[in-house]
Design a protein around this motif. Structure first.
Motif, PDB file in Angstrom:
ATOM      1  N   LEU A   1     -11.198  -0.674   7.510  1.00  0.00           N
ATOM      2  CA  LEU A   1     -10.827   0.269   8.569  1.00  0.00           C
ATOM      3  C   LEU A   1      -9.307   0.411   8.645  1.00  0.00           C
ATOM      4  O   LEU A   1      -8.768   1.515   8.738  1.00  0.00           O
ATOM      5  CB  LEU A   1     -11.385  -0.235   9.908  1.00  0.00           C
ATOM      6  N   VAL A   2      -8.621  -0.734   8.591  1.00  0.00           N
ATOM      7  CA  VAL A   2      -7.155  -0.725   8.695  1.00  0.00           C
ATOM      8  C   VAL A   2      -6.540  -0.057   7.458  1.00  0.00           C
ATOM      9  O   VAL A   2      -5.634   0.774   7.578  1.00  0.00           O
ATOM     10  CB  VAL A   2      -6.628  -2.163   8.899  1.00  0.00           C
TER      11      VAL A   2
ATOM     12  N   THR B   1      -7.105   3.658   7.694  1.00  0.00           N
ATOM     13  CA  THR B   1      -6.223   4.251   8.713  1.00  0.00           C
ATOM     14  C   THR B   1      -4.812   4.449   8.147  1.00  0.00           C
ATOM     15  O   THR B   1      -4.203   5.501   8.332  1.00  0.00           O
ATOM     16  CB  THR B   1      -6.176   3.348   9.963  1.00  0.00           C
ATOM     17  N   CYS B   2      -4.300   3.435   7.446  1.00  0.00           N
ATOM     18  CA  CYS B   2      -2.965   3.547   6.831  1.00  0.00           C
ATOM     19  C   CYS B   2      -2.944   4.702   5.823  1.00  0.00           C
ATOM     20  O   CYS B   2      -1.984   5.479   5.765  1.00  0.00           O
ATOM     21  CB  CYS B   2      -2.581   2.249   6.128  1.00  0.00           C
TER      22      CYS B   2
ATOM     23  N   TYR C   1      -4.905   7.412   5.678  1.00  0.00           N
ATOM     24  CA  TYR C   1      -4.960   8.707   6.361  1.00  0.00           C
ATOM     25  C   TYR C   1      -3.617   9.009   7.035  1.00  0.00           C
ATOM     26  O   TYR C   1      -3.159  10.146   7.020  1.00  0.00           O
ATOM     27  CB  TYR C   1      -6.096   8.737   7.394  1.00  0.00           C
ATOM     28  N   TYR C   2      -3.018   8.002   7.645  1.00  0.00           N
ATOM     29  CA  TYR C   2      -1.723   8.224   8.298  1.00  0.00           C
ATOM     30  C   TYR C   2      -0.690   8.656   7.260  1.00  0.00           C
ATOM     31  O   TYR C   2       0.068   9.606   7.477  1.00  0.00           O
ATOM     32  CB  TYR C   2      -1.255   6.965   9.037  1.00  0.00           C
ATOM     33  N   HIS C   3      -0.705   7.961   6.123  1.00  0.00           N
ATOM     34  CA  HIS C   3       0.255   8.269   5.056  1.00  0.00           C
ATOM     35  C   HIS C   3       0.172   9.735   4.636  1.00  0.00           C
ATOM     36  O   HIS C   3       1.192  10.393   4.453  1.00  0.00           O
ATOM     37  CB  HIS C   3       0.005   7.364   3.846  1.00  0.00           C
TER      38      HIS C   3
ATOM     39  N   LEU D   1       0.840  -1.193   0.000  1.00  0.00           N
ATOM     40  CA  LEU D   1       0.000   0.000   0.000  1.00  0.00           C
ATOM     41  C   LEU D   1       0.877   1.246   0.000  1.00  0.00           C
ATOM     42  O   LEU D   1       0.613   2.215  -0.724  1.00  0.00           O
ATOM     43  CB  LEU D   1      -0.913  -0.030   1.242  1.00  0.00           C
ATOM     44  N   ARG D   2       1.960   1.213   0.775  1.00  0.00           N
ATOM     45  CA  ARG D   2       2.844   2.383   0.878  1.00  0.00           C
ATOM     46  C   ARG D   2       3.406   2.782  -0.489  1.00  0.00           C
ATOM     47  O   ARG D   2       3.452   3.975  -0.836  1.00  0.00           O
ATOM     48  CB  ARG D   2       4.001   2.090   1.830  1.00  0.00           C
TER      49      ARG D   2
END
Lengths: 247, 247
Positions: free
Chosen positions: A232-233, A236-237, A239-241, A179-180
């Motif tokens: 959800l996970v 969250t990743c 949004y954090y990114h 995903l990153r």
């Protein structure tokens, strides 16, 4: 401060009229009185600090004190296209997804969905999901109530992906693309669709179709997440990114 | 491949003995036969591919084919110290937290906890949480079953923080310090404690004490998360930060 959503047309000429269940909450549960303040949101993204003036049995009137400038809404809008899960799991998905910031939920009928699609039942359930979204948005201090789309077929979802800058598909079969990596390649993405399969996962043919439409299967790592956890996970990743979790 | 946890001493001399509920699952639910393979974990981090040899009513025997080298366990170990929530929310917290990778759960009796602590009841509930952790770990393909600590007082938690490289406290009252900032300052952190308040939040005095013990209050952004969501979301951000979500 307590937060309530009203229809956009309930806000006019510096005044707000609150109706429905929220009246009972303000008058009976919170026992508020004229002169006290709450926050009122139009559900489309605007929020106002208001002073209560008239408290009745069926409506509460208030004066707008100021419009709140800072929005708790993420700049990155995530649509969660969720393969319809069993039982009442969709309720958990809507509640938790709303808390974290998801903008829109699309229940999707996919090859491995166990539930039989029933238009009549779905209308009732959708009403319930929308209510859960409203309550979760109020509690999370959001300005926007996420919308719940009508349940649609996988094919319909696939033909409506054009509006997204990015479509990611967390998929157990994807071992390499993270995903990153995908997010790092899309620093300006503003509309992202996350597609999650139901309990049985995404069928091979569906992955093929998604790929052909430009969607990107990604891994969320070696730990396998249940269908009600994956969206959800992933959100969250994301949004954090993009710095949407407080920095 | 199906995955089962056994006690470490059930693995010896290249053989594994599976007992308890898993026997029924292998024989009755999965209808497996001699010659088929499953993965067996010792719950402490090691995993083996094994071939079933003898399937009985009360035990299943298997030969170890190989030890699996790649571990799905995150290198960063997170302990979730969770203010005891109402009802059965702790079950959701344990299940979802286990899926995402949390190593250890500590139920904490905090100032604003609504539930009355009851040692007798807690023993039963803890057993149940441990069972949920085991099942979630199997389904998530983890090698380790997260441990559930005995419920402890806030004071006890505060005096046991020495072993952590970092203690973060997601807190509504913290507006400036972000989780990202704190993690960026601790690139080598390997043991992280996340402290989450119960429904009513963390009391001011508790924040003071936590600060004096070196814990760092952080914001997770402007959207307010419920107590049962905050730990999962914080852990997801931490794993994403350290590259533990697939990259």
């Amino acid at each position: 401060m307590q937060r309530y959503f009203v229809q956009p047309d309930a806000i006019a000429d510096g005044r707000v009229t609150i109706t429905g269940d929220d009246v009972k909450h303000i008058v009976r549960v919170m026992r508020m009185e004229a002169g006290e303040e709450v926050i009122v949101c139009d559900g489309l993204g605007r929020a106002f600090r208001v002073e209560l003036t008239d408290l009745g049995d069926s409506s509460v009137e208030a004066n707008i004190v100021e419009e709140l400038a800072q929005s708790p809404e993420p700049a990155v809008k995530i649509t969660l296209a969720q393969g319809l899960p069993k039982g009442d799991k969709m309720e958990l998905i809507v509640q938790k997804g709303t808390e974290v910031g998801i903008a829109r939920f699309l229940p999707v009928d996919m090859a491995r969905c166990v539930v039989q699609y029933d238009a009549k039942k779905e209308a009732k359930r959708r009403e319930r999901w929308q209510k859960i979204a409203k309550e979760a948005a109020e509690q999370a201090h959001r300005n926007l109530i996420p919308s719940i789309g009508e349940p649609m077929s996988f094919k319909q979802v696939m033909s409506s992906l054009d509006g997204f800058d990015l479509v990611v598909v967390p998929y157990e079969g994807e071992k390499a693309r993270s995903l990153r990596e995908v997010l790092a390649d899309a620093p300006d993405a503003r509309h992202i669709c996350v597609l999650i399969g139901p309990e049985g996962g995404i069928a091979d043919a569906e992955i093929e179709t998604a790929l052909s439409k430009g969607a990107l299967p990604v891994t969320l790592g070696p730990r396998i997440l249940r269908t009600e956890t994956a969206g959800l996970v992933a959100a969250t990743c994301i949004y954090y990114h993009y710095g949407e979790m407080g920095g």
